[in-house]
Design a protein around this motif. Structure first.
Motif, PDB file in Angstrom:
ATOM      1  N   ASP A   1       1.996   7.559  -3.310  1.00  0.00           N
ATOM      2  CA  ASP A   1       0.229   6.247  -1.659  1.00  0.00           C
ATOM      3  C   ASP A   1      -0.592   7.598  -1.233  1.00  0.00           C
ATOM      4  O   ASP A   1      -0.223   9.009  -1.433  1.00  0.00           O
TER       5      ASP A   1
ATOM      6  N   SER B   1      -4.802   8.093  -6.863  1.00  0.00           N
ATOM      7  CA  SER B   1      -4.364   7.021  -5.830  1.00  0.00           C
ATOM      8  C   SER B   1      -5.397   7.578  -4.944  1.00  0.00           C
ATOM      9  O   SER B   1      -6.103   6.696  -4.000  1.00  0.00           O
TER      10      SER B   1
ATOM     11  N   ALA C   1      -6.551   4.577  -3.407  1.00  0.00           N
ATOM     12  CA  ALA C   1      -6.457   3.383  -2.100  1.00  0.00           C
ATOM     13  C   ALA C   1      -8.667   3.042  -1.216  1.00  0.00           C
ATOM     14  O   ALA C   1      -8.762   2.250  -0.563  1.00  0.00           O
TER      15      ALA C   1
ATOM     16  N   GLN D   1      -5.523  -1.130  -4.237  1.00  0.00           N
ATOM     17  CA  GLN D   1      -5.916  -0.986  -2.745  1.00  0.00           C
ATOM     18  C   GLN D   1      -4.629  -1.030  -1.897  1.00  0.00           C
ATOM     19  O   GLN D   1      -4.060   0.045  -1.260  1.00  0.00           O
TER      20      GLN D   1
ATOM     21  N   SER E   1      -2.076   2.154  -0.706  1.00  0.00           N
ATOM     22  CA  SER E   1      -3.531   2.778   1.291  1.00  0.00           C
ATOM     23  C   SER E   1      -2.152   2.364   1.947  1.00  0.00           C
ATOM     24  O   SER E   1      -2.198   2.311   3.113  1.00  0.00           O
TER      25      SER E   1
END
Length: 343
Positions: free
Chosen positions: A157, A255, A259, A314, A318
């Motif tokens: 993450d 990631s 994100a 996304q 996030s």
């Protein structure tokens, strides 16, 4: 019963490793874990008394029956501190330990490697559960004699709630790296933006200064983000073998790009290749000099279809979805014996 997680506090270097530890604790606290704060303590390596005092203080609230989640590694230079934390907790009655494995730097070293003498593998064998980056990561650990139950988080993450730019189709690749990038063997027409450092001087290569990872989602405006060191992208790796390592781990850059709402490029031997391919959130490219041919097949409509798929990831990346999912599955395994995701 209380679930605990270690949180790295204080001003940290602009390093994705420290950000990953903080993101993990945020995700864990969102599913009921209580935080235990620690800092990058100084002068620990040769001071066993100070290490013991700090460890006793850190875990003073932990009681029998609790679960303790440790980011692995703790990123404290004194590696004996990490081992002593684990040993201290293992001596506590009915306390369960989870390692959330962010890195295994002994796999990075070039040259001879012997899993039988790897001190990090020895530490991992003492946990009750390992949450690892990918299924390939878990498979290698098993081959090297780690029999601890495992599950994978798949995507690391990158918690972010700031602005991101609207993306439009551009023949452009972003390469965000903390290491110097060389593109001397790249001969394509596609624009490349290196965020970090590079000695490349071609007109279609732009070099932006290094920035904190949390600032980057506001920069990406279209194209793709290169996750792996694709052929004809080289870097000064010193004694580290990043190419081989990417066959097992889930890179933080993956990631970061997701994100930011940016589709990705990964190599065919990457551990996340199947995840990216199945989700439709990027392309598989092994040689940067093939990128013109690959991009010629895309148009704005194709790109917008990819962006719609990226948007789902996304939101997930996030907001800490993947760590939260793994932690809930891990707690269910340790407390209820539910092992649907355990390998």
């Amino acid at each position: 019963m209380t679930n605990w997680v270690l949180r790295l506090e204080g001003e940290q270097p602009s390093d994705n490793r420290y950000l990953a530890v903080q993101n993990l604790s945020t995700s864990a606290s969102n599913v009921g874990f209580r935080e235990i704060n620690y800092i990058l303590y100084d002068d620990l390596a040769n001071n066993s008394t100070r290490r013991a005092e700090i460890i006793e203080g850190l875990f003073s609230q932990v009681k029998p029956g609790d679960i303790v989640l440790l980011p692995f590694p703790l990123y404290i230079l004194a590696m004996n501190f990490q081992k002593e934390c684990i040993d201290f907790l293992k001596k506590m009655k009915n306390v369960k330990l989870i390692a959330f494995v962010l890195d295994l730097h002994t796999w990075l070293y070039k040259g001879d490697y012997n899993p039988k003498t790897d001190f990090l593998l020895e530490q991992l064998r003492t946990f009750d559960l390992l949450i690892v980056p990918t299924k390939k990561f878990a498979g290698r650990l098993k081959k090297e004699g780690v029999s601890t139950p495992m599950l994978s988080f798949d995507f690391l993450d990158f918690i972010y709630n700031g602005p991101i730019k609207t993306k439009n189709w551009k023949q452009k690749i972003y390469i965000a790296s903390g290491r110097a990038i060389s593109l001397k063997n790249y001969h394509g027409k596609t624009d490349i933006v290196v965020i970090g450092s590079s000695n490349s001087t071609r007109e279609n290569i732009t070099v932006l200064p290094h920035r904190k990872a949390i600032e980057l989602p506001q920069i990406f405006d279209g194209g793709f983000g290169a996750v792996d060191l694709i052929n004809n992208v080289t870097t000064n790796t010193n004694n580290y073998d990043w190419d081989s390592y990417s066959a097992y781990t889930s890179p933080s850059k993956l990631s970061l790009y997701l994100a930011s709402g940016l589709p990705v490029l990964v190599r065919s031997d990457s551990a996340v290749k199947e995840l990216v391919e199945r989700a439709g959130i990027g392309l598989i490219v092994d040689d940067l000099n093939d990128i013109d041919r690959v991009f010629e097949k895309l148009n704005e409509n194709d790109y917008q279809k990819i962006l719609k798929k990226v948007a789902t990831y996304q939101r997930a990346v996030s907001t800490g979805y993947f760590a939260q999912r793994a932690l809930l599955e891990g707690v269910a395994f340790l407390t209820l014996g539910i092992n649907d995701s355990i390998s």
